[in-house]
Motif scaffolding. Structure first.
Motif, PDB file in Angstrom:
ATOM      1  N   LYS A 145       9.857 124.723  57.421  1.00 37.96           N
ATOM      2  CA  LYS A 145       9.824 123.724  58.364  1.00 37.96           C
ATOM      3  C   LYS A 145      10.250 122.251  57.456  1.00 37.96           C
ATOM      4  CE  LYS A 145       7.129 124.335  62.344  1.00 37.96           C
ATOM      5  NZ  LYS A 145       5.839 123.855  63.027  1.00 37.96           N
ATOM      6  N   THR A 146      10.128 122.479  55.976  1.00 36.65           N
ATOM      7  CA  THR A 146      10.608 121.692  54.720  1.00 36.65           C
ATOM      8  C   THR A 146      11.844 122.150  54.493  1.00 36.65           C
ATOM      9  OG1 THR A 146       8.187 120.854  54.532  1.00 36.65           O
ATOM     10  CG2 THR A 146      10.060 120.274  52.870  1.00 36.65           C
ATOM     11  N   SER A 147      13.154 121.820  54.893  1.00 37.35           N
ATOM     12  CA  SER A 147      14.298 122.730  54.603  1.00 37.35           C
ATOM     13  C   SER A 147      14.635 122.600  53.024  1.00 37.35           C
ATOM     14  CB  SER A 147      15.420 121.957  55.283  1.00 37.35           C
ATOM     15  OG  SER A 147      16.662 122.284  54.797  1.00 37.35           O
ATOM     16  N   SER A 148      14.217 121.474  52.511  1.00 36.30           N
ATOM     17  CA  SER A 148      14.584 121.497  51.045  1.00 36.30           C
ATOM     18  C   SER A 148      13.884 122.225  50.213  1.00 36.30           C
ATOM     19  CB  SER A 148      14.453 119.879  50.446  1.00 36.30           C
ATOM     20  OG  SER A 148      13.359 119.469  50.631  1.00 36.30           O
ATOM     21  N   ALA A 149      12.637 122.418  50.530  1.00 37.38           N
ATOM     22  CA  ALA A 149      11.681 123.520  49.765  1.00 37.38           C
ATOM     23  C   ALA A 149      11.992 124.894  50.236  1.00 37.38           C
ATOM     24  CB  ALA A 149      10.265 123.144  50.211  1.00 37.38           C
ATOM     25  N   HIS A 150      12.196 125.028  51.305  1.00 32.25           N
ATOM     26  CA  HIS A 150      12.447 126.429  51.928  1.00 32.25           C
ATOM     27  C   HIS A 150      13.414 127.051  51.426  1.00 32.25           C
ATOM     28  CE1 HIS A 150      12.813 129.885  54.959  1.00 32.25           C
ATOM     29  NE2 HIS A 150      14.330 129.054  55.258  1.00 32.25           N
ATOM     30  N   LYS A 151      14.681 126.221  51.486  1.00 34.53           N
ATOM     31  CA  LYS A 151      15.786 127.052  50.677  1.00 34.53           C
ATOM     32  C   LYS A 151      15.835 127.297  49.260  1.00 34.53           C
ATOM     33  CE  LYS A 151      18.563 122.690  50.850  1.00 34.53           C
ATOM     34  NZ  LYS A 151      19.655 122.155  51.685  1.00 34.53           N
ATOM     35  N   ARG A 152      15.235 126.344  48.684  1.00 31.29           N
ATOM     36  CA  ARG A 152      15.109 126.703  47.085  1.00 31.29           C
ATOM     37  C   ARG A 152      14.018 127.800  46.769  1.00 31.29           C
ATOM     38  NH1 ARG A 152      16.830 121.822  48.082  1.00 31.29           N
ATOM     39  NH2 ARG A 152      18.166 120.850  46.735  1.00 31.29           N
ATOM     40  N   LEU A 153      12.940 127.799  47.502  1.00 26.84           N
ATOM     41  CA  LEU A 153      12.061 128.886  47.458  1.00 26.84           C
ATOM     42  C   LEU A 153      12.898 130.259  47.659  1.00 26.84           C
ATOM     43  CD1 LEU A 153       8.947 126.950  48.329  1.00 26.84           C
ATOM     44  CD2 LEU A 153       9.274 128.077  45.962  1.00 26.84           C
ATOM     45  N   MET A 154      13.304 130.437  48.824  1.00 20.87           N
ATOM     46  CA  MET A 154      14.059 131.611  49.207  1.00 20.87           C
ATOM     47  C   MET A 154      15.011 132.093  48.221  1.00 20.87           C
ATOM     48  SD  MET A 154      12.211 132.316  52.237  1.00 20.87           S
ATOM     49  CE  MET A 154      13.333 133.827  52.616  1.00 20.87           C
ATOM     50  N   LEU A 155      15.765 131.195  47.882  1.00 15.76           N
ATOM     51  CA  LEU A 155      16.878 131.348  46.738  1.00 15.76           C
ATOM     52  C   LEU A 155      16.420 131.911  45.420  1.00 15.76           C
ATOM     53  CD1 LEU A 155      19.994 131.581  46.267  1.00 15.76           C
ATOM     54  CD2 LEU A 155      19.698 129.248  45.257  1.00 15.76           C
ATOM     55  N   MET A 156      15.244 131.333  45.279  1.00 15.94           N
ATOM     56  CA  MET A 156      14.624 131.659  43.738  1.00 15.94           C
ATOM     57  C   MET A 156      13.939 133.259  44.080  1.00 15.94           C
ATOM     58  SD  MET A 156      12.997 128.286  42.557  1.00 15.94           S
ATOM     59  CE  MET A 156      12.349 128.745  41.081  1.00 15.94           C
ATOM     60  N   GLY A 157      13.399 133.388  45.152  1.00 11.67           N
ATOM     61  CA  GLY A 157      12.765 134.695  45.445  1.00 11.67           C
ATOM     62  C   GLY A 157      13.744 135.801  45.364  1.00 11.67           C
ATOM     63  N   LEU A 158      15.043 135.500  45.975  1.00  5.51           N
ATOM     64  CA  LEU A 158      16.160 136.563  45.714  1.00  5.51           C
ATOM     65  C   LEU A 158      16.813 136.634  44.488  1.00  5.51           C
ATOM     66  CD1 LEU A 158      18.052 138.248  47.080  1.00  5.51           C
ATOM     67  CD2 LEU A 158      19.596 136.392  47.563  1.00  5.51           C
ATOM     68  N   ILE A 159      16.749 135.439  43.613  1.00  6.84           N
ATOM     69  CA  ILE A 159      17.205 135.733  42.188  1.00  6.84           C
ATOM     70  C   ILE A 159      16.322 136.478  41.374  1.00  6.84           C
ATOM     71  CG2 ILE A 159      17.714 134.211  40.333  1.00  6.84           C
ATOM     72  CD1 ILE A 159      18.617 131.997  41.995  1.00  6.84           C
ATOM     73  N   TYR A 160      14.961 136.366  41.662  1.00 10.21           N
ATOM     74  CA  TYR A 160      13.947 136.861  41.154  1.00 10.21           C
ATOM     75  C   TYR A 160      14.394 138.507  40.945  1.00 10.21           C
ATOM     76  CZ  TYR A 160       9.676 137.375  38.193  1.00 10.21           C
ATOM     77  OH  TYR A 160       8.656 137.465  37.092  1.00 10.21           O
ATOM     78  N   ILE A 161      14.176 139.098  42.293  1.00 10.37           N
ATOM     79  CA  ILE A 161      14.323 140.567  42.295  1.00 10.37           C
ATOM     80  C   ILE A 161      15.884 141.029  41.921  1.00 10.37           C
ATOM     81  CG2 ILE A 161      12.510 140.823  43.706  1.00 10.37           C
ATOM     82  CD1 ILE A 161      14.449 141.175  46.227  1.00 10.37           C
ATOM     83  N   SER A 162      16.889 140.216  41.503  1.00 15.41           N
ATOM     84  CA  SER A 162      18.053 140.395  41.154  1.00 15.41           C
ATOM     85  C   SER A 162      18.201 140.927  39.736  1.00 15.41           C
ATOM     86  CB  SER A 162      19.212 139.415  41.669  1.00 15.41           C
ATOM     87  OG  SER A 162      19.246 139.155  43.100  1.00 15.41           O
ATOM     88  N   ASP A 163      17.166 140.435  39.014  1.00 10.43           N
ATOM     89  CA  ASP A 163      17.313 140.642  37.604  1.00 10.43           C
ATOM     90  C   ASP A 163      17.677 141.907  37.051  1.00 10.43           C
ATOM     91  OD1 ASP A 163      14.828 142.168  38.122  1.00 10.43           O
ATOM     92  OD2 ASP A 163      13.568 140.936  36.890  1.00 10.43           O
ATOM     93  N   ALA A 164      17.229 143.172  37.649  1.00 12.16           N
ATOM     94  CA  ALA A 164      17.876 144.228  37.438  1.00 12.16           C
ATOM     95  C   ALA A 164      19.242 144.487  37.044  1.00 12.16           C
ATOM     96  CB  ALA A 164      17.001 145.501  38.234  1.00 12.16           C
ATOM     97  N   GLY A 165      19.780 144.070  38.235  1.00 13.16           N
ATOM     98  CA  GLY A 165      21.269 144.015  38.400  1.00 13.16           C
ATOM     99  C   GLY A 165      21.878 143.237  37.307  1.00 13.16           C
ATOM    100  N   PHE A 166      21.747 142.009  37.184  1.00 11.82           N
ATOM    101  CA  PHE A 166      22.178 141.361  35.843  1.00 11.82           C
ATOM    102  C   PHE A 166      21.908 141.917  34.535  1.00 11.82           C
ATOM    103  CE2 PHE A 166      21.626 137.882  39.007  1.00 11.82           C
ATOM    104  CZ  PHE A 166      22.955 137.203  38.996  1.00 11.82           C
ATOM    105  N   GLY A 167      20.832 142.405  34.647  1.00 12.29           N
ATOM    106  CA  GLY A 167      20.160 143.246  33.372  1.00 12.29           C
ATOM    107  C   GLY A 167      21.209 144.328  32.921  1.00 12.29           C
TER     108      GLY A 167
END
Length: 248
Positions: A145-167
């Motif tokens: 319900k807090t859009s600014s926090a929601h979208k940043r945290l969701m994006l960071m979660g996806l970035i985190y589990i993408s580390d294997a691809g970047f690696g």
């Protein structure tokens, strides 16, 4: 949590619609460049010899990435109603991934250990990746319900589990020259995803002149888990525990 939701953070909906789509595209680039080339080489040499759970995990991860991209596109096109409805599917798929990710890692390490004797201490990275994803995505869902926090945290979660691809993409030319020490390992595992996380902070500084409290909290969580993983990797007690986790 109240500090994250109560503070004022300037809305920039027009620029965010482009900015968050760009970040999502960069995640696709890292994942496809890393896993795509690695999978192609493996298929040419060995065929479809992955354990079944690896295929299921791959389908779930790509499905989540597709769903996340759809969610970003829906907000960009002023369809928050559909975005909210699909959010439940995203939460359910994220929960499934929290089971599939560790399960696939344990199965693969068990097979590898039996075939080559390679010990599974890298589970420290894989399991903390899932903890990072769980913490960031879970917080993002709670703060929907807090859009600014929601979208940043969701994006960071996806970035985190993408580390294997970047690696896989960066390892050959960025990490290999640094050797197998702490710095080389950190670059090999985290460089691409960390640069993208820092890019999100730079984006907020450029567009708002400040960092979002949710971003600061999320980055602290990421740093804690990465330091933990890098500390565990050379630890003898963790190596013994990781062998126990794969049934040896």
């Amino acid at each position: 949590m109240s500090a994250i939701t109560s503070g004022y953070f300037p809305a920039r909906p027009r620029v965010d619609r482009q900015g968050f789509l760009l970040f999502t595209a960069l995640i696709w680039l890292g994942v496809v460049s890393g896993f795509g080339t690695d999978s192609f080489r493996h298929l040419r040499k060995f065929g479809l010899d992955y354990p079944w759970i690896v295929h299921v995990h791959a389908v779930a991860f790509v499905g989540y990435l597709v769903l996340f991209t759809t969610q970003v596109a829906l907000i960009r096109n002023d369809r928050p109603d559909i975005h909210r409805k699909l959010g439940m599917a995203g939460a359910a798929l994220a929960a499934v991934m929290l089971v599939l990710g560790p399960a696939a890692a344990i199965v693969v390490h068990s097979i590898r250990y039996a075939a080559t004797g390679d010990t599974p201490e890298f589970l420290a990275v894989q399991l903390t990746d899932m903890l990072g994803f769980a913490g960031l995505t879970g917080a993002g869902l709670l703060l929907r319900k807090t859009s600014s926090a929601h979208k940043r945290l969701m994006l960071m979660g996806l970035i985190y589990i993408s580390d294997a691809g970047f690696g896989r993409f960066l390892n050959g030319f960025a990490a290999a020259p640094l050797g197998d020490g702490l710095v080389g390992t950190a670059v090999a595992v985290y460089l691409g995803s960390d640069l993208l996380m820092l890019g999100l902070g730079a984006y907020d500084l450029l567009t708002r002149g400040r960092l979002h409290p949710a971003y600061i909290a999320g980055l602290a969580w990421v740093l804690l888990l990465q330091v933990t993983a890098l500390t565990l990797l050379p630890n003898a007690a963790w190596k013994a525990l990781s062998l126990h986790l794969i049934g040896h």
